[in-house]
Design a protein around this motif. Structure first.
Motif, PDB file in Angstrom:
ATOM      1  N   ARG A 205      19.694  80.573  85.497  1.00  0.00           N
ATOM      2  CA  ARG A 205      18.965  81.165  84.695  1.00  0.00           C
ATOM      3  C   ARG A 205      18.644  79.930  83.126  1.00  0.00           C
ATOM      4  NH1 ARG A 205      17.392  86.183  84.418  1.00  0.00           N
ATOM      5  NH2 ARG A 205      16.322  85.722  86.513  1.00  0.00           N
ATOM      6  N   GLN A 206      20.862  80.993  82.868  1.00  0.00           N
ATOM      7  CA  GLN A 206      21.156  80.567  81.373  1.00  0.00           C
ATOM      8  C   GLN A 206      21.231  78.397  81.337  1.00  0.00           C
ATOM      9  OE1 GLN A 206      24.676  82.582  81.375  1.00  0.00           O
ATOM     10  NE2 GLN A 206      23.622  84.277  80.953  1.00  0.00           N
ATOM     11  N   VAL A 207      21.411  78.066  82.197  1.00  0.00           N
ATOM     12  CA  VAL A 207      21.458  76.644  82.231  1.00  0.00           C
ATOM     13  C   VAL A 207      20.377  76.427  82.223  1.00  0.00           C
ATOM     14  CG1 VAL A 207      21.723  74.891  83.398  1.00  0.00           C
ATOM     15  CG2 VAL A 207      23.567  76.195  83.665  1.00  0.00           C
ATOM     16  N   ASP A 208      19.353  77.140  82.355  1.00  0.00           N
ATOM     17  CA  ASP A 208      17.664  75.995  81.998  1.00  0.00           C
ATOM     18  C   ASP A 208      17.423  76.603  80.856  1.00  0.00           C
ATOM     19  OD1 ASP A 208      17.936  75.282  84.620  1.00  0.00           O
ATOM     20  OD2 ASP A 208      14.847  75.842  85.057  1.00  0.00           O
ATOM     21  N   ASP A 209      18.439  77.700  80.156  1.00  0.00           N
ATOM     22  CA  ASP A 209      17.698  78.096  78.950  1.00  0.00           C
ATOM     23  C   ASP A 209      18.521  76.820  77.792  1.00  0.00           C
ATOM     24  OD1 ASP A 209      16.095  79.959  79.487  1.00  0.00           O
ATOM     25  OD2 ASP A 209      17.178  81.694  79.516  1.00  0.00           O
ATOM     26  N   ALA A 210      19.393  77.396  78.006  1.00  0.00           N
ATOM     27  CA  ALA A 210      20.395  76.082  77.281  1.00  0.00           C
ATOM     28  C   ALA A 210      19.826  74.934  77.592  1.00  0.00           C
ATOM     29  CB  ALA A 210      22.204  75.985  77.733  1.00  0.00           C
ATOM     30  N   LEU A 211      19.686  73.829  78.763  1.00  0.00           N
ATOM     31  CA  LEU A 211      18.733  72.908  78.873  1.00  0.00           C
ATOM     32  C   LEU A 211      17.168  72.783  77.853  1.00  0.00           C
ATOM     33  CD1 LEU A 211      19.895  71.697  82.183  1.00  0.00           C
ATOM     34  CD2 LEU A 211      20.758  70.892  80.161  1.00  0.00           C
ATOM     35  N   ALA A 212      16.697  73.915  78.162  1.00  0.00           N
ATOM     36  CA  ALA A 212      15.479  73.785  77.476  1.00  0.00           C
ATOM     37  C   ALA A 212      15.189  73.734  76.061  1.00  0.00           C
ATOM     38  CB  ALA A 212      14.443  74.651  77.930  1.00  0.00           C
ATOM     39  N   THR A 213      15.974  74.803  75.447  1.00  0.00           N
ATOM     40  CA  THR A 213      16.477  75.007  73.690  1.00  0.00           C
ATOM     41  C   THR A 213      17.080  74.311  72.897  1.00  0.00           C
ATOM     42  OG1 THR A 213      17.885  76.654  74.572  1.00  0.00           O
ATOM     43  CG2 THR A 213      15.615  77.614  74.248  1.00  0.00           C
ATOM     44  N   LEU A 214      18.183  73.720  73.651  1.00  0.00           N
ATOM     45  CA  LEU A 214      19.288  73.051  72.953  1.00  0.00           C
ATOM     46  C   LEU A 214      19.880  71.403  73.646  1.00  0.00           C
ATOM     47  CD1 LEU A 214      21.252  76.527  72.084  1.00  0.00           C
ATOM     48  CD2 LEU A 214      19.923  74.110  70.574  1.00  0.00           C
ATOM     49  N   GLY A 215      19.314  71.505  74.641  1.00  0.00           N
ATOM     50  CA  GLY A 215      19.354  69.811  75.002  1.00  0.00           C
ATOM     51  C   GLY A 215      20.950  69.896  75.760  1.00  0.00           C
ATOM     52  N   ALA A 216      20.993  68.376  76.034  1.00  0.00           N
ATOM     53  CA  ALA A 216      22.320  68.316  76.052  1.00  0.00           C
ATOM     54  C   ALA A 216      23.427  66.942  75.466  1.00  0.00           C
ATOM     55  CB  ALA A 216      22.642  68.218  77.988  1.00  0.00           C
ATOM     56  N   PRO A 217      24.710  67.237  75.912  1.00  0.00           N
ATOM     57  CA  PRO A 217      25.439  65.850  75.033  1.00  0.00           C
ATOM     58  C   PRO A 217      24.619  64.573  75.400  1.00  0.00           C
ATOM     59  CG  PRO A 217      26.584  67.612  75.937  1.00  0.00           C
ATOM     60  CD  PRO A 217      25.746  67.873  76.429  1.00  0.00           C
ATOM     61  N   ALA A 218      24.292  63.852  74.899  1.00  0.00           N
ATOM     62  CA  ALA A 218      22.752  62.545  74.644  1.00  0.00           C
ATOM     63  C   ALA A 218      24.467  61.669  76.092  1.00  0.00           C
ATOM     64  CB  ALA A 218      23.060  61.533  73.381  1.00  0.00           C
ATOM     65  N   GLN A 219      25.090  61.408  76.144  1.00  0.00           N
ATOM     66  CA  GLN A 219      25.732  60.804  77.094  1.00  0.00           C
ATOM     67  C   GLN A 219      25.853  61.301  78.498  1.00  0.00           C
ATOM     68  OE1 GLN A 219      25.721  56.865  76.727  1.00  0.00           O
ATOM     69  NE2 GLN A 219      24.923  58.080  74.674  1.00  0.00           N
ATOM     70  N   HIS A 220      25.693  62.633  78.532  1.00  0.00           N
ATOM     71  CA  HIS A 220      25.739  63.701  80.020  1.00  0.00           C
ATOM     72  C   HIS A 220      25.090  62.946  80.627  1.00  0.00           C
ATOM     73  CE1 HIS A 220      26.615  66.604  82.251  1.00  0.00           C
ATOM     74  NE2 HIS A 220      27.531  67.568  81.656  1.00  0.00           N
ATOM     75  N   PRO A 221      25.526  63.287  81.890  1.00  0.00           N
ATOM     76  CA  PRO A 221      24.335  63.132  83.600  1.00  0.00           C
ATOM     77  C   PRO A 221      23.851  63.780  83.906  1.00  0.00           C
ATOM     78  CG  PRO A 221      26.986  63.166  83.754  1.00  0.00           C
ATOM     79  CD  PRO A 221      27.060  63.242  82.459  1.00  0.00           C
ATOM     80  N   VAL A 222      23.819  64.483  83.173  1.00  0.00           N
ATOM     81  CA  VAL A 222      22.383  66.042  83.856  1.00  0.00           C
ATOM     82  C   VAL A 222      21.100  64.944  82.911  1.00  0.00           C
ATOM     83  CG1 VAL A 222      22.252  67.190  80.909  1.00  0.00           C
ATOM     84  CG2 VAL A 222      21.916  67.602  83.276  1.00  0.00           C
ATOM     85  N   TRP A 223      20.578  63.575  82.155  1.00  0.00           N
ATOM     86  CA  TRP A 223      20.108  63.464  81.370  1.00  0.00           C
ATOM     87  C   TRP A 223      18.788  62.630  82.715  1.00  0.00           C
ATOM     88  CZ3 TRP A 223      17.346  66.141  77.996  1.00  0.00           C
ATOM     89  CH2 TRP A 223      18.294  66.236  77.325  1.00  0.00           C
ATOM     90  N   ASP A 224      20.194  61.475  83.332  1.00  0.00           N
ATOM     91  CA  ASP A 224      19.454  61.024  84.300  1.00  0.00           C
ATOM     92  C   ASP A 224      19.439  61.507  85.529  1.00  0.00           C
ATOM     93  OD1 ASP A 224      19.111  57.863  85.843  1.00  0.00           O
ATOM     94  OD2 ASP A 224      21.004  58.878  86.959  1.00  0.00           O
ATOM     95  N   LEU A 225      20.159  62.836  85.548  1.00  0.00           N
ATOM     96  CA  LEU A 225      19.519  63.520  87.133  1.00  0.00           C
ATOM     97  C   LEU A 225      18.141  64.463  87.154  1.00  0.00           C
ATOM     98  CD1 LEU A 225      23.232  65.021  87.606  1.00  0.00           C
ATOM     99  CD2 LEU A 225      22.073  63.100  89.543  1.00  0.00           C
TER     100      LEU A 225
END
Lengths: 222, 102
Positions: free
Chosen positions: A16-36
């Motif tokens: 849930r914390q991971v989801d919160d972080a991605l939803a509110t602050l995103g992720a570093p621009a080149q991080h693989p999570v974006w493609d996934l």
């Protein structure tokens, strides 16, 4: 109870914390999570929920039912040798053989063959769902024991604003979970692609009219 | 070993009934969409729907094949029964023409 059923409740808060972080602050621009995220079009928590929802036991019960049905079909017998000679008798035998072949013939172009293929597809779905659940359990276990988990949980426990380190840690954990989901998506699609060609509906049995020279009279065998 | 026509009719009707009955029961083997997470979000839900949709269609196809072939076998049984009746009528007629049993 499999590994996912045991570990998911323990990992739920972290996810849930991971989801919160991605939803509110995103992720570093080149991080693989974006493609996934683009591939799955769901969050890490959604991906975990998908694996949790898979029910191998329910699928397995259907496999057993289909195997039983296949066995029953295999026992169906169309009488071919009857007391009926002459052209009508030959035509009957020709048709009866074709009807029997349609039920129990070898390969996938018979009722038994299609039932076995359907059971095979379902059996592969059982194996796939077991592996999908296991893969997600493994991903969660690794994520929970990772350095990123310490950063994420530690950072949130301190009630500090999201730091870049915590955001990056959340993205990495999210990527780890989503990678497991992508693997399951691909293997599930492979199951579908493998079986689809032999799951379609068979056309009705075709019997050629010509069963040899015809007699003008029908005769019972003496 | 050969069967008398009446025995063949009986065996055909039994096979027909078995297939028709199986056809009506096959849908019961659908484990349901939730077992394949059809309600999941995004592509995962789409995959669950596709996997379950293929299974549902396959079961429906198996049911139609079974029922359809059961009907075909029933028609064959009817044809054999008609032939058997015709033979019986011919035999009876012959007996009437030759009451001395020769």
């Amino acid at each position: 109870m499999d590994a996912l059923a045991r570990i998911e409740p323990v990992a739920r808060r972290m996810v849930r914390q991971v989801d919160d972080a991605l939803a509110t602050l995103g992720a570093p621009a080149q991080h693989p999570v974006w493609d996934l995220l683009r591939q799955v079009q769901a969050t890490p928590a959604d991906a975990v929920a998908f694996a949790v929802a898979l029910d191998p036991a329910a699928l397995d019960a259907s496999v057993a039912g289909l195997r039983n049905r296949t066995t029953s079909h295999e026992a169906i017998s169309i009488p071919v040798a009857v007391d009926w000679i002459g052209s009508a008798g030959r035509r009957y035998q020709h048709r009866a053989r074709a009807y029997q072949e349609y039920v129990t013939g070898a390969g996938e172009d018979s009722l038994v063959g299609r039932l076995a293929a359907t059971a095979g597809y379902l059996d592969d779905l059982v194996q796939w769902s077991v592996q999908a659940r296991h893969g997600m359990a493994t991903a969660l276990a690794r994520a929970m024991t990772s350095a990123e988990a310490l950063v994420l949980v530690g950072g949130r426990a301190a009630a500090q604003p999201w730091s870049p380190n915590v955001i990056a840690a959340a993205a990495t954990i999210g990527a780890h979970i989503l990678a497991a989901a992508v693997h399951s998506m691909r293997s599930g699609q492979a199951v579908l692609d493998r079986w689809r060609p032999v799951l379609g509906e068979l056309p009705a049995v075709a019997v050629s009219v010509d069963a040899g020279p015809s007699d003008s009279a029908m005769q019972l065998r003496q | 070993m050969t069967l008398r026509l009446s025995g063949a009719v009986s065996a055909l009707r039994q096979a027909s009934a078995e297939l028709s009955d199986a056809g009506t029961r096959l849908a019961d083997l659908d484990p349901g969409g939730p077992a394949l997470a059809v309600d999941a979000t995004g592509r995962l839900g789409e995959l669950g729907l596709a996997l379950h949709g293929e299974l549902r269609q396959a079961l429906a196809a198996r049911a139609r094949e079974s029922v359809r072939h059961g009907i075909a076998i029933e028609a064959l049984a009817d044809a054999v029964a008609s032939a058997a009746a015709a033979y019986a009528a011919v035999d009876e007629s012959a007996q009437h023409r030759r009451p001395d049993g020769l």
